[in-house]
Design an enzyme around this catalytic site. Structure first.
Site, mmCIF file in Angstrom:
data_model
loop_
_atom_site.group_PDB
_atom_site.id
_atom_site.type_symbol
_atom_site.label_atom_id
_atom_site.label_comp_id
_atom_site.label_asym_id
_atom_site.label_seq_id
_atom_site.Cartn_x
_atom_site.Cartn_y
_atom_site.Cartn_z
ATOM 1 N N GLY A 8 0.810 -1.223 0.000
ATOM 2 C CA GLY A 8 0.000 0.000 0.000
ATOM 3 C C GLY A 8 0.832 1.256 0.000
ATOM 4 N N GLY A 14 2.427 5.137 3.160
ATOM 5 C CA GLY A 14 3.259 4.188 2.407
ATOM 6 C C GLY A 14 4.136 4.898 1.384
ATOM 7 N N SER A 137 -2.396 1.159 14.767
ATOM 8 C CA SER A 137 -3.043 2.449 14.988
ATOM 9 C C SER A 137 -3.246 2.617 16.487
ATOM 10 C CB SER A 137 -4.405 2.476 14.286
ATOM 11 O OG SER A 137 -5.260 3.412 14.901
ATOM 12 N N TYR A 150 -12.368 -1.458 12.617
ATOM 13 C CA TYR A 150 -10.993 -0.996 12.360
ATOM 14 C C TYR A 150 -10.114 -1.257 13.590
ATOM 15 C CZ TYR A 150 -7.235 2.312 11.130
ATOM 16 O OH TYR A 150 -6.022 2.885 10.849
HETATM 17 P P1 NAP Z 1 -4.432 6.077 2.601
HETATM 18 O O1 NAP Z 1 -3.884 7.433 2.347
HETATM 19 O O2 NAP Z 1 -5.884 5.830 2.427
HETATM 20 O O3 NAP Z 1 -3.593 5.013 1.730
HETATM 21 C C1 NAP Z 1 -3.891 3.664 1.825
HETATM 22 C C2 NAP Z 1 -2.905 2.858 1.014
HETATM 23 O O4 NAP Z 1 -3.224 1.463 1.188
HETATM 24 C C3 NAP Z 1 -3.009 3.166 -0.468
HETATM 25 O O5 NAP Z 1 -1.719 3.161 -1.027
HETATM 26 C C4 NAP Z 1 -3.830 1.994 -1.009
HETATM 27 O O6 NAP Z 1 -3.497 1.633 -2.338
HETATM 28 C C5 NAP Z 1 -3.370 0.871 -0.087
HETATM 29 N N1 NAP Z 1 -4.318 -0.241 -0.073
HETATM 30 C C6 NAP Z 1 -5.561 -0.277 0.442
HETATM 31 N N2 NAP Z 1 -6.119 -1.489 0.226
HETATM 32 C C7 NAP Z 1 -5.187 -2.233 -0.441
HETATM 33 C C8 NAP Z 1 -5.156 -3.548 -0.936
HETATM 34 N N3 NAP Z 1 -6.200 -4.383 -0.798
HETATM 35 N N4 NAP Z 1 -4.036 -3.982 -1.570
HETATM 36 C C9 NAP Z 1 -2.967 -3.148 -1.717
HETATM 37 N N5 NAP Z 1 -2.936 -1.890 -1.274
HETATM 38 C C10 NAP Z 1 -4.035 -1.432 -0.625
HETATM 39 O O7 NAP Z 1 -4.118 5.630 4.098
HETATM 40 P P2 NAP Z 1 -2.909 6.011 5.079
HETATM 41 O O8 NAP Z 1 -3.415 7.014 6.026
HETATM 42 O O9 NAP Z 1 -1.663 6.248 4.315
HETATM 43 O O10 NAP Z 1 -2.817 4.639 5.882
HETATM 44 C C11 NAP Z 1 -1.734 3.729 5.730
HETATM 45 C C12 NAP Z 1 -1.752 2.794 6.932
HETATM 46 O O11 NAP Z 1 -1.617 3.547 8.142
HETATM 47 C C13 NAP Z 1 -3.061 2.005 7.084
HETATM 48 O O12 NAP Z 1 -2.777 0.699 7.523
HETATM 49 C C14 NAP Z 1 -3.809 2.777 8.147
HETATM 50 O O13 NAP Z 1 -4.730 1.964 8.836
HETATM 51 C C15 NAP Z 1 -2.671 3.232 9.040
HETATM 52 N N6 NAP Z 1 -2.968 4.381 9.874
HETATM 53 C C16 NAP Z 1 -3.390 5.561 9.348
HETATM 54 C C17 NAP Z 1 -3.684 6.621 10.199
HETATM 55 C C18 NAP Z 1 -4.176 7.946 9.687
HETATM 56 O O14 NAP Z 1 -4.620 8.755 10.507
HETATM 57 N N7 NAP Z 1 -4.110 8.248 8.397
HETATM 58 C C19 NAP Z 1 -3.519 6.482 11.576
HETATM 59 C C20 NAP Z 1 -3.081 5.267 12.086
HETATM 60 C C21 NAP Z 1 -2.797 4.230 11.227
HETATM 61 P P3 NAP Z 1 -4.426 1.951 -3.638
HETATM 62 O O15 NAP Z 1 -4.948 3.350 -3.475
HETATM 63 O O16 NAP Z 1 -3.460 1.780 -4.763
HETATM 64 O O17 NAP Z 1 -5.525 0.923 -3.663
#
Ligand code: NAP
Length: 242
Positions: A8, A14, A137, A150
Site C-alpha cells: 500500500g 506508504g 493504529s 478498524y
Molecule cells: P491512505 O492514504 O488511504 O492510503 C492507503 C494505502 O493502502 C493506499 O496506497 C492503497 O493503495 C493501499 N491499499 C488499500 N487497500 C489495499 C489492498 N487491498 N491492496 C494493496 N494496497 C491497498 O491511508 P494512510 O493514512 O496512508 O494509511 C496507511 C496505513 O496507516 C493504514 O494501515 C492505516 O490503517 C494506518 N494508519 C493511518 C492513520 C491515519 O490517521 N491516516 C492512523 C493510524 C494508522 P491503492 O490506493 O493503490 O488501492
C-alpha cells in the site's frame, strides 16, 4: 543494498515511507487501485535510484501476494524488510456493518499482514536476517467508538506482532508495529468533515495531526541496525493524543 517491500505505497504514509527510504534501499512499491499515483512515485524515485519497481497486487488476496513477492524476488532476489502498511478504515455503528464489509476490512488490514509475512519469512530465516514492521493504529490499543471493526483489525495486528517477534527472534528477525495517532492523509480526509477534523485536532497535545513524513522517519529508524535491540514492540507516535 537491502530490499524493502512496502504494501500500500501508492499514496499516504506508504508513499512517504518509499520516498524516505529511497537511495538507501531497493524498493518495491505496491498499489492496488491508484495506478497513476504509483507510476508517478516510481518515476520520481527512479530519478536517483534504479532499484525501484511498482507492482499491482491486492494484498488481501493470497494469489496477488504471491505474485507481488515473485516479482520482487525476480528483480531483487529476496525481500529483507517488509512493511505491512496497506489498510482501509471503516466508520459506522456496529449494527450497521454488513458481514461482507467486516470481512473486507479484516482481509485488507489483518489477513494481508499474515499473507505477506508468511511469504517473506522463509527467505528471512534462510538469510538469518529480516525486519517486519506492521502498521497498527492508536485505536488498536485504545479502541474507538464507531470504529470497532478498524480497532479490532489493528488490535489483532498488535498481538500478532508480539507473538511473531518471539517466534522469529532466534532467526535474527525483528518484528515491530507502529501505532500512529491521526495522520494527515486521504484516509482521514475521506472519513471526517473539515469541522470534525478541527475539533479532533484540539484533542491532540501538539494541536496538529502527524505528517506522513514523520511516520516515515520513525520507520527509517526502526528498520535500521540502530534499532537492533527493539523487537516485539508497539511504538506509539501520536503527538500526545494518548
Ligand atoms: P491512505 O492514504 O488511504 O492510503 C492507503 C494505502 O493502502 C493506499 O496506497 C492503497 O493503495 C493501499 N491499499 C488499500 N487497500 C489495499 C489492498 N487491498 N491492496 C494493496 N494496497 C491497498 O491511508 P494512510 O493514512 O496512508 O494509511 C496507511 C496505513 O496507516 C493504514 O494501515 C492505516 O490503517 C494506518 N494508519 C493511518 C492513520 C491515519 O490517521 N491516516 C492512523 C493510524 C494508522 P491503492 O490506493 O493503490 O488501492
Amino acid at each position: 543494498m537491502k530490499t524493502v517491500l512496502i504494501t500500500g505505497s501508492s499514496r499516504g504514509i506508504g508513499a512517504a515511507i518509499a520516498q524516505r527510504l529511497n537511495n538507501e534501499y531497493k524498493i518495491v512499491i505496491n498499489y492496488n487501485n491508484s495506478k497513476d499515483e504509483a507510476m508517478k512515485l516510481l518515476e520520481n524515485l527512479r530519478k536517483t535510484n534504479p532499484y525501484v519497481i511498482a507492482v499491482k497486487a491486492d494484498v488481501s488476496k493470497e494469489d496477488d501476494v504471491n505474485l507481488l513477492f515473485d516479482l520482487a524476488e525476480k528483480n531483487f532476489s529476496h525481500v529483507d524488510i517488509l512493511i505491512n502498511n496497506a489498510g482501509i478504515s471503516h466508520f459506522s455503528q456496529i449494527q450497521d456493518i454488513e458481514f461482507e464489509t467486516w470481512k473486507k476490512v479484516i482481509n485488507t488490514n489483518l489477513n494481508s499482514v499474515f499473507l505477506s509475512s508468511k511469504r517473506a519469512i522463509p527467505n528471512m530465516i534462510k538469510n538469518k536476517y529480516g525486519v517486519i514492521i506492521n502498521m497498527s493504529s492508536i485505536w488498536g490499543d485504545f479502541g474507538a467508538s464507531m470504529e470497532a471493526l478498524y480497532s479490532t483489525s489493528k488490535g489483532a495486528i498488535n498481538t500478532f506482532t508480539k507473538a511473531l517477534s518471539k517466534e522469529l527472534a532466534p532467526s535474527g528477525i525483528r518484528v515491530n508495529a507502529v501505532a500512529p495517532g491521526i495522520v494527515d492523509t486521504d484516509m482521514m480526509r475521506n472519513d471526517f468533515s473539515y469541522q470534525e477534523l478541527e475539533e479532533l485536532k484540539k484533542e491532540v497535545s501538539v494541536n496538529r495531526f502527524a505528517k506522513p513524513e514523520e511516520i516515515a522517519d520513525l520507520i527509517n529508524y526502526l528498520i535500521s541496525d540502530q534499532a537492533s535491540y527493539i523487537t516485539g514492540d508497539i511504538i506509539h507516535i501520536n503527538g500526545g493524543f494518548f
